[in-house]
Write a protein that holds these residues in place. Structure first.
Motif, PDB file in Angstrom:
ATOM      1  N   SER A 103       0.754  -1.188  -0.128  1.00  0.00           N
ATOM      2  CA  SER A 103      -0.114   0.099   0.076  1.00  0.00           C
ATOM      3  C   SER A 103       0.783   1.519   0.053  1.00  0.00           C
ATOM      4  O   SER A 103       0.289   2.406   0.162  1.00  0.00           O
ATOM      5  N   HIS A 162      -2.246   5.312   0.969  1.00  0.00           N
ATOM      6  CA  HIS A 162      -3.109   4.340   0.481  1.00  0.00           C
ATOM      7  C   HIS A 162      -3.405   3.136   1.445  1.00  0.00           C
ATOM      8  O   HIS A 162      -2.559   2.883   2.304  1.00  0.00           O
ATOM      9  N   VAL A 204      -0.919  -0.691  -4.052  1.00  0.00           N
ATOM     10  CA  VAL A 204      -0.793   0.527  -5.068  1.00  0.00           C
ATOM     11  C   VAL A 204      -0.266  -0.169  -6.555  1.00  0.00           C
ATOM     12  O   VAL A 204       0.769  -0.762  -6.582  1.00  0.00           O
ATOM     13  N   SER A 232      -4.853   2.929  -6.429  1.00  0.00           N
ATOM     14  CA  SER A 232      -4.706   1.658  -5.567  1.00  0.00           C
ATOM     15  C   SER A 232      -5.989   0.901  -5.622  1.00  0.00           C
ATOM     16  O   SER A 232      -7.024   1.501  -6.182  1.00  0.00           O
ATOM     17  N   ASP A 234      -7.727   0.562  -3.198  1.00  0.00           N
ATOM     18  CA  ASP A 234      -8.630   1.375  -2.037  1.00  0.00           C
ATOM     19  C   ASP A 234      -9.708   2.140  -2.720  1.00  0.00           C
ATOM     20  O   ASP A 234     -10.393   2.968  -2.000  1.00  0.00           O
ATOM     21  N   THR A 286      -8.957   4.746  -4.937  1.00  0.00           N
ATOM     22  CA  THR A 286      -8.678   5.999  -4.911  1.00  0.00           C
ATOM     23  C   THR A 286      -7.359   6.520  -5.668  1.00  0.00           C
ATOM     24  O   THR A 286      -6.718   5.386  -5.978  1.00  0.00           O
ATOM     25  N   ARG A 294      -4.253   9.102  -5.499  1.00  0.00           N
ATOM     26  CA  ARG A 294      -3.521  10.129  -4.628  1.00  0.00           C
ATOM     27  C   ARG A 294      -2.591  10.857  -5.760  1.00  0.00           C
ATOM     28  O   ARG A 294      -1.914  10.288  -6.350  1.00  0.00           O
TER      29      ARG A 294
END
Length: 514
Positions: free
Chosen positions: A462, A481, A485, A502, A504, A506, A508
């Protein structure tokens, strides 16, 4: 006159007389002749060495035998340059004899002095042809009664470039010394991201605070895992693709914030890959084990769907003209196909021996097609000559990325290493980068920063990892994250902007902490 043995600097490594001569050269080259003359008078140091002044006198006065004798006297210093230097002198001598109508003397120099020189025979033959078919225009326009002073000046300048130190100083010596120092500063600066000229007033050092280490924005436009991100070539857009079967085009605003421009719908499965055309007007999106779609960036409309005949696309890459691209397939029978934007097949590499294509890229100049086959094999194909080179890695490769200048490429291996190779094939071993985590997923890395100085990569733990290409260990590990990633992209026009995608859901955006 200054003592030649005097030294300068805290370590006593700089000879004062050489230092002053180099300053004089710089002043003269910048046109500050009065300042240079004053410095010569005050220091007692002359820009021109005694030997060069002697040669200058011989050249400007047309004393060609004395010129040749001087060059012969420093033959050991000149080395291989002595014969070309003598040729320049005798050529000037021949041309001046011809100008004065003394053809017999010109022929005599040609036969006795020029013909035996160890220089390019084409030059000697060219001079011989000039003698045989001489025309006044060969010497250019000169004043009445003049025997070629302008040409003598040019000859002297040419000879000066061939003479070794300390007889002559290499051109632009002070600039070269300063530039070498500045280059060393930049090369040793782990966080160098500025394209501005480096100040000479103090030793250069970029602080960590100027590097993309802080999350400046979190993009939440996707509803599932984000698998891929890539900035456009002009740095004005970011494209992302997701397991939610969509791709998104984001606009980079002047203030550095990103806003959603288009959501691209139409794929029936996850979108695993995107590729910007070099002119940034078109975007390709690859469905996961599905079709390839071509989109108009301005309108967000789908212009064409490729692969409806069963060509399952794994990756794609554009050619520099923004009108053609190549696609690779997991299906060995499909291989690699080159298309135009209207869906016409232009070229194909397929057959029984063609293994499945994991990933591919095209160098920015369009000369090389680099493909990953059968997980562990890198094939570098020169498209003009069809010359091919193969690199075999020991561990499966998941992705490939090429530097902005097209000289290097990096591959991610599931052995938790990133390898950098040169496209030209001069390296026997790759540069290796470690520290990130990658065992079972497709993780993608990229070059970035000024002149592709850095490598960034996603990771299964992550985090985002960043290396300076000169160091095998990461210089930064970015946290934020919460899941793997998958992909990173460095903005090519904003060296302080990095994006990461990622699981997740999202994306970034990373920037300086300033």
């Amino acid at each position: 006159m200054d003592n030649p043995s005097e030294v300068l600097g805290s370590k006593g490594l700089i000879k004062k007389q050489e230092f002053v001569r180099i300053m004089l050269q710089c002043l003269y080259s910048l046109g500050y002749t009065k300042s240079a003359s004053c410095l010569e008078l005050e220091s007692g140091v002359s820009y021109k060495s005694e030997e060069f002044q002697l040669l200058e006198s011989h050249v400007l006065n047309g004393n060609w035998d004395e010129c040749a004798g001087f060059l012969d006297s420093i033959r050991d210093m000149l080395g291989e340059s002595v014969e070309p230097a003598l040729f320049l002198v005798f050529r000037q001598c021949v041309m001046e004899y011809l100008k004065r109508g003394e053809d017999t003397l010109a022929l005599d120099v040609l036969r006795k002095r020029v013909s035996g020189l160890r220089v390019d025979r084409c030059k000697i033959h060219g001079l011989a042809n000039t003698v045989l078919s001489f025309n006044d225009t060969e010497l250019g326009v000169v004043d009445d009664g003049d025997v070629g002073c302008d040409l003598r000046g040019r000859l002297l300048a040419d000879l000066e470039k061939m003479l070794p130190p300390p007889v002559s100083i290499p051109g632009g010596r002070l600039e070269h010394l300063v530039e070498t120092t500045v280059t060393a500063w930049v090369d040793s600066c782990l966080f160098h991201t500025s394209s501005s000229p480096v100040s000479l007033y103090e030793d250069h050092h970029c602080g960590r605070e100027q590097f993309p280490t802080t999350t400046t924005q979190i993009l939440t436009g996707h509803k599932n895992e984000v698998w891929f991100v890539q900035f456009s070539n002009n740095g004005d857009y970011l494209a992302s693709s997701s397991n939610d079967c969509t791709a998104i085009i984001w606009k980079v605003q002047e203030n550095g914030k990103l806003t959603l421009k288009h959501t691209l719908c139409g794929h029936l499965r996850a979108v695993s890959f995107v590729a910007w055309s070099p002119d940034d007007t078109k975007l390709l999106t690859c469905g996961n084990i599905e079709v390839l779609k071509l989109w108009d960036v301005e309108t967000g409309t789908c212009k064409h769907t490729f692969g409806t005949d069963g060509f399952v696309v794994s990756s794609c890459a554009w050619f520099p003209n923004s009108m053609q691209f190549v696609c690779g397939s997991f299906d060995p029978e499909k291989g690699i196909c080159m298309w135009d934007c209207d869906g016409n097949e232009l070229r194909a590499w397929r057959g029984m021996r063609m293994p499945k294509v994991v990933d591919l890229t095209v160098t920015p100049d369009g000369e090389y097609l680099i493909s990953i086959f059968l997980d562990k094999e890198i094939r570098i194909l020169h498209l003009g000559t069809n010359a091919e080179r193969v690199i075999s890695e020991k561990h499966p490769i998941t992705s490939i990325s090429v530097s902005s200048d097209g000289k290097f490429f990096i591959v991610n291996l599931n052995s938790q290493e990133i390898h950098m190779w040169d496209v030209a094939g001069t390296w026997k071993k790759p540069m290796k980068y470690t520290g990130h985590k990658q065992c079972k997923y497709v993780i993608r890395s990229c070059f970035g920063g000024l002149n592709s100085t850095f490598i960034a990569s996603g990771s299964e733990n992550s985090e985002v990892y960043i290396w300076n290409t000169r160091n095998s260990k990461p210089i930064e590990v970015l946290s934020g994250h919460t899941l793997t990633v998958n992909c990173v992209s460095w903005n090519p026009k904003r060296p302080q902007m990095l994006a990461s995608a990622s699981d997740d859901h999202t994306i970034r955006i990373w920037g300086p902490s300033l």
